[in-house]
Design an enzyme around this catalytic site. Structure first.
Site, PDB file in Angstrom:
ATOM      1  N   ALA A 117       0.686  -1.471   0.317  1.00 50.79           N
ATOM      2  CA  ALA A 117      -0.408   0.172  -0.496  1.00 50.79           C
ATOM      3  C   ALA A 117       1.071   1.060   0.116  1.00 50.79           C
ATOM      4  O   ALA A 117       2.163   1.318  -0.193  1.00 50.79           O
ATOM      5  CB  ALA A 117      -0.888   0.168   1.621  1.00 50.79           C
ATOM      6  N   HIS A 118       0.263   2.530   0.118  1.00 51.93           N
ATOM      7  CA  HIS A 118       0.571   3.813  -0.236  1.00 51.93           C
ATOM      8  C   HIS A 118       1.278   4.364   0.961  1.00 51.93           C
ATOM      9  O   HIS A 118       1.560   3.938   2.499  1.00 51.93           O
ATOM     10  CB  HIS A 118      -0.561   4.618  -0.630  1.00 51.93           C
ATOM     11  CG  HIS A 118      -1.250   5.037   0.607  1.00 51.93           C
ATOM     12  ND1 HIS A 118      -2.452   4.716   0.475  1.00 51.93           N
ATOM     13  CD2 HIS A 118      -1.533   6.517   1.320  1.00 51.93           C
ATOM     14  CE1 HIS A 118      -3.644   4.448   1.723  1.00 51.93           C
ATOM     15  NE2 HIS A 118      -2.369   5.774   2.549  1.00 51.93           N
TER      16      HIS A 118
END
Length: 183
Positions: A117-118
C-alpha cells in the site's frame, strides 16, 4: 505494443515487453526487464530490476476520508522508488505514496500477487511470498521474511530480521529478530 510516456527515461540494456506501459516522467534504470502488460507510473526504478507480467507500480493508494456526503478521495501525490536488484512477481501491486514515497529497498524479492500500500517503506534484502499484503505507512526493516498470505496492518514497524510464517496476521509492531506465527 509497448507505450513509453513523454519524458520517460529508459536505461541502457533495459527491455520493455509487449503491452507494457512506462508513464510520464518515469525513469527505468539499466539492464531492467519490464514484463508483458506491466505498468509503471509515478516511479523511479533502479538498475537490474525485474517486473514480471501484469505488475502495477505507482497506482493511487486506497486513501479516503469520511465526509458529509460519503468518502472523499485523498490526493495521492507521492511516488514509488524501487532500488537496485529488486524482482517483483506477476500481478503484484505497489501503490504510490499519498504524501511520502513508497520505497522498495535494494535486493528485495517479491513473489506473485503481493499488495504493498501507499507510503510503505521496505528495507533491503526483504522476501515477500505470494499474497502478502502490507497496509499503508508501514515500515519493514532489512532482512525481513514474510511467508505466503501474511497480512500486516498499517502504520506499524516490522523490525530487522523478523520472520513471519504463512497466514500470520500482524496487528502490532514487531521487535527486531522475532519469529512470529498465527495472529
Amino acid at each position: 505494443g509497448a507505450v513509453i510516456g513523454p519524458q520517460a527515461q529508459i536505461g541502457k540494456g533495459s527491455r520493455i515487453a509487449a503491452g507494457a506501459v512506462v508513464g510520464y516522467r518515469c525513469a527505468i534504470g539499466r539492464e531492467c526487464f519490464i514484463g508483458p502488460g506491466a505498468s509503471v507510473t509515478h516511479a523511479l526504478v533502479g538498475n537490474r530490476v525485474v517486473l514480471h507480467g501484469g505488475v502495477r507500480i505507482g497506482q493511487d493508494g486506497f486513501g479516503f476520508a469520511m465526509g458529509g456526503r460519503g468518502h472523499l478521495k485523498v490526493p495521492q501525490i507521492g511516488r514509488v522508488i524501487i532500488q537496485h536488484d529488486v524482482e517483483i512477481g506477476a500481478n503484484s501491486t505497489i501503490d504510490r505514496g499519498a504524501n511520502r514515497d513508497t520505497v522498495i529497498g535494494e535486493g528485495t524479492k517479491i513473489d506473485n500477487l503481493v499488495q504493498i500500500a501507499h507510503g510503505v517503506s521496505v528495507g533491503k534484502r526483504v522476501l515477500f511470498a505470494a499474497q502478502v499484503g502490507i497496509a499503508g505507512s508501514t515500515v519493514i526493516d532489512d532482512d525481513v521474511v514474510l511467508a505466503g498470505q501474511v497480512g500486516v496492518a498499517g502504520h506499524l514497524r516490522i523490525g530487522k530480521g523478523v520472520v513471519a510464517t504463512a497466514q500470520t496476521g500482524v496487528p502490532n509492531s514487531v521487535e527486531e529478530g522475532a519469529f512470529i506465527s498465527g495472529y
